[in-house]
Design a protein around this motif. Structure first.
Motif, PDB file in Angstrom:
ATOM      1  N   VAL A   1     -28.448 -27.099  27.381  1.00 41.81           N
ATOM      2  CA  VAL A   1     -27.159 -27.154  26.692  1.00 41.81           C
ATOM      3  C   VAL A   1     -27.048 -28.419  25.851  1.00 41.81           C
ATOM      4  O   VAL A   1     -26.639 -28.378  24.679  1.00 41.81           O
ATOM      5  CB  VAL A   1     -25.998 -27.072  27.709  1.00 41.81           C
ATOM      6  CG1 VAL A   1     -24.659 -27.308  27.015  1.00 41.81           C
ATOM      7  CG2 VAL A   1     -25.995 -25.727  28.413  1.00 41.81           C
TER       8      VAL A   1
ATOM      9  N   ARG B   1     -29.119 -28.262  22.645  1.00 39.48           N
ATOM     10  CA  ARG B   1     -28.513 -27.422  21.607  1.00 39.48           C
ATOM     11  C   ARG B   1     -27.306 -28.116  20.978  1.00 39.48           C
ATOM     12  O   ARG B   1     -27.076 -28.000  19.771  1.00 39.48           O
ATOM     13  CB  ARG B   1     -28.118 -26.070  22.183  1.00 39.48           C
ATOM     14  CG  ARG B   1     -29.306 -25.146  22.414  1.00 39.48           C
ATOM     15  CD  ARG B   1     -28.880 -23.749  22.787  1.00 39.48           C
ATOM     16  NE  ARG B   1     -29.999 -22.834  22.875  1.00 39.48           N
ATOM     17  CZ  ARG B   1     -30.462 -22.127  21.857  1.00 39.48           C
ATOM     18  NH1 ARG B   1     -29.888 -22.239  20.670  1.00 39.48           N
ATOM     19  NH2 ARG B   1     -31.490 -21.303  22.013  1.00 39.48           N
TER      20      ARG B   1
ATOM     21  N   PRO C   1     -26.411 -22.812  18.110  1.00 40.24           N
ATOM     22  CA  PRO C   1     -25.541 -22.035  18.991  1.00 40.24           C
ATOM     23  C   PRO C   1     -25.873 -22.262  20.463  1.00 40.24           C
ATOM     24  O   PRO C   1     -27.042 -22.268  20.852  1.00 40.24           O
ATOM     25  CB  PRO C   1     -25.824 -20.582  18.576  1.00 40.24           C
ATOM     26  CG  PRO C   1     -26.284 -20.685  17.163  1.00 40.24           C
ATOM     27  CD  PRO C   1     -27.052 -21.963  17.078  1.00 40.24           C
ATOM     28  N   ILE C   2     -24.836 -22.446  21.266  1.00 35.99           N
ATOM     29  CA  ILE C   2     -25.049 -22.772  22.681  1.00 35.99           C
ATOM     30  C   ILE C   2     -24.665 -21.625  23.612  1.00 35.99           C
ATOM     31  O   ILE C   2     -24.685 -21.786  24.833  1.00 35.99           O
ATOM     32  CB  ILE C   2     -24.245 -24.022  23.090  1.00 35.99           C
ATOM     33  CG1 ILE C   2     -22.734 -23.729  23.009  1.00 35.99           C
ATOM     34  CG2 ILE C   2     -24.619 -25.204  22.236  1.00 35.99           C
ATOM     35  CD1 ILE C   2     -21.896 -24.812  23.637  1.00 35.99           C
ATOM     36  N   THR C   3     -24.337 -20.461  23.038  1.00 34.95           N
ATOM     37  CA  THR C   3     -23.838 -19.365  23.870  1.00 34.95           C
ATOM     38  C   THR C   3     -24.804 -19.000  24.983  1.00 34.95           C
ATOM     39  O   THR C   3     -24.427 -18.899  26.160  1.00 34.95           O
ATOM     40  CB  THR C   3     -23.559 -18.127  23.004  1.00 34.95           C
ATOM     41  OG1 THR C   3     -22.652 -18.476  21.959  1.00 34.95           O
ATOM     42  CG2 THR C   3     -22.959 -17.015  23.851  1.00 34.95           C
ATOM     43  N   GLN C   4     -26.079 -18.794  24.632  1.00 34.94           N
ATOM     44  CA  GLN C   4     -27.057 -18.376  25.637  1.00 34.94           C
ATOM     45  C   GLN C   4     -27.279 -19.465  26.677  1.00 34.94           C
ATOM     46  O   GLN C   4     -27.288 -19.196  27.882  1.00 34.94           O
ATOM     47  CB  GLN C   4     -28.379 -18.023  24.961  1.00 34.94           C
ATOM     48  CG  GLN C   4     -29.443 -17.537  25.933  1.00 34.94           C
ATOM     49  CD  GLN C   4     -30.685 -17.014  25.229  1.00 34.94           C
ATOM     50  OE1 GLN C   4     -30.645 -16.645  24.067  1.00 34.94           O
ATOM     51  NE2 GLN C   4     -31.796 -16.964  25.944  1.00 34.94           N
TER      52      GLN C   4
ATOM     53  N   LEU D   1     -25.262 -21.946  27.463  1.00 32.66           N
ATOM     54  CA  LEU D   1     -24.054 -22.167  28.247  1.00 32.66           C
ATOM     55  C   LEU D   1     -23.855 -21.054  29.266  1.00 32.66           C
ATOM     56  O   LEU D   1     -23.453 -21.307  30.410  1.00 32.66           O
ATOM     57  CB  LEU D   1     -22.840 -22.257  27.322  1.00 32.66           C
ATOM     58  CG  LEU D   1     -21.522 -22.691  27.957  1.00 32.66           C
ATOM     59  CD1 LEU D   1     -21.658 -24.059  28.601  1.00 32.66           C
ATOM     60  CD2 LEU D   1     -20.398 -22.693  26.924  1.00 32.66           C
ATOM     61  N   GLY D   2     -24.146 -19.824  28.862  1.00 29.13           N
ATOM     62  CA  GLY D   2     -24.056 -18.716  29.815  1.00 29.13           C
ATOM     63  C   GLY D   2     -25.024 -18.892  30.968  1.00 29.13           C
ATOM     64  O   GLY D   2     -24.689 -18.623  32.122  1.00 29.13           O
TER      65      GLY D   2
END
Length: 261
Positions: free
Chosen positions: A63, A66, A72-75, A77-78
């Protein structure tokens, strides 16, 4: 799911590239390796602590990297949130196998939702693919920015005689009028039901047997590799789903070459 709507399939893109694979695999890999090695000393609690620290550390690094690179940090962070839930349950219970219990519950929930969608003849793959094809997410984002005016400038009246803007929800139901599409999406949805069923069939017995090493190994093997395989199978079934005989070249015309492979 965007990977299954393209003219060609790229496993690397489907799983987020090399970086996406590393972010998905590394925390779980570190957990099982560190736990198995550290538990050889006989102190399972200490082994669990070191394994949890290593797993959370890897997810945090992903995280932070990124964020520093402004990607993008979506993946990532998830992944961190999922690891966090597993860490909480494992630390609170003192049982290493509980690191994986959140994944078992989510797989069971996905399987139940998929089976319900098949039972009511609304295969979930059809909903997702048609939403992507219809630009549902893009239209929804545009409406959120511009108001509920169907993409028109806020406050402006529609031109006289102009047709109303198509609803982004229309594509989510229109495909069900085509039996061939329904059959394709039903078959593809069964692939995903099989994925989650296989995961549960393999991992649940290992969980109750307290076999952390084998459970961690199964988690890795049935993770990204199986996910990519089912995505590819879905692409094979969904590819060309909207083609009609009229779209094919007439006899004597040159047909464009298909994707390599």
């Amino acid at each position: 799911m965007r990977a299954v709507t393209g003219d060609s399939f790229s496993f690397a893109q489907a799983v987020g590239g090399v970086r996406g694979v590393v972010e998905a695999v590394l925390p779980g890999l570190l957990f099982v390796v560190v736990y198995v090695v550290a538990s050889m000393g006989g102190d399972d609690r200490a082994a669990l602590t070191w394994a949890l620290v290593a797993s959370v550390g890897a997810a945090l690094v992903a995280v932070v990297a990124r964020l520093a690179q402004r990607t993008p940090i979506t993946q990532a962070l998830g992944g961190l949130l999922g690891i966090g839930v597993g860490v909480f349950w494992a630390w609170r219970s003192g049982e290493a196998q509980n690191f994986y219990v959140w994944g078992l519950w989510t797989n069971a929930a996905y399987l139940a939702a998929i089976l319900v969608s098949l039972a009511v003849r609304w295969p979930v793959v059809g909903l997702v693919v048609e939403a992507v094809r219809g630009g549902f997410a893009d239209v929804a984002a545009e409406r959120a920015r511009g108001g509920d005016d169907g993409g028109q400038t806020a406050g402006a009246a529609p031109e006289a005689g102009s047709a109303p803007a198509a609803s982004p929800f229309a594509a989510l139901a229109a495909w069900r009028k085509d039996p061939a599409l329904v059959r394709r999406y039903t078959l593809a949805t069964w692939f995903w039901a099989g994925l989650f069923a296989v995961r549960l069939a393999v991992k649940v017995p290992l969980y109750f047997a307290d076999s952390v090493g084998w459970l961690g190994t199964a988690h890795l093997v049935l993770g990204v590799p199986l996910w990519g395989l089912v995505l590819w199978l879905t692409w094979v079934v969904v590819r060309g789903a909207h083609e009609r005989p009229d779209d094919r070249p007439e006899r004597g015309e040159t047909e464009p070459a298909g994707p390599a492979g």
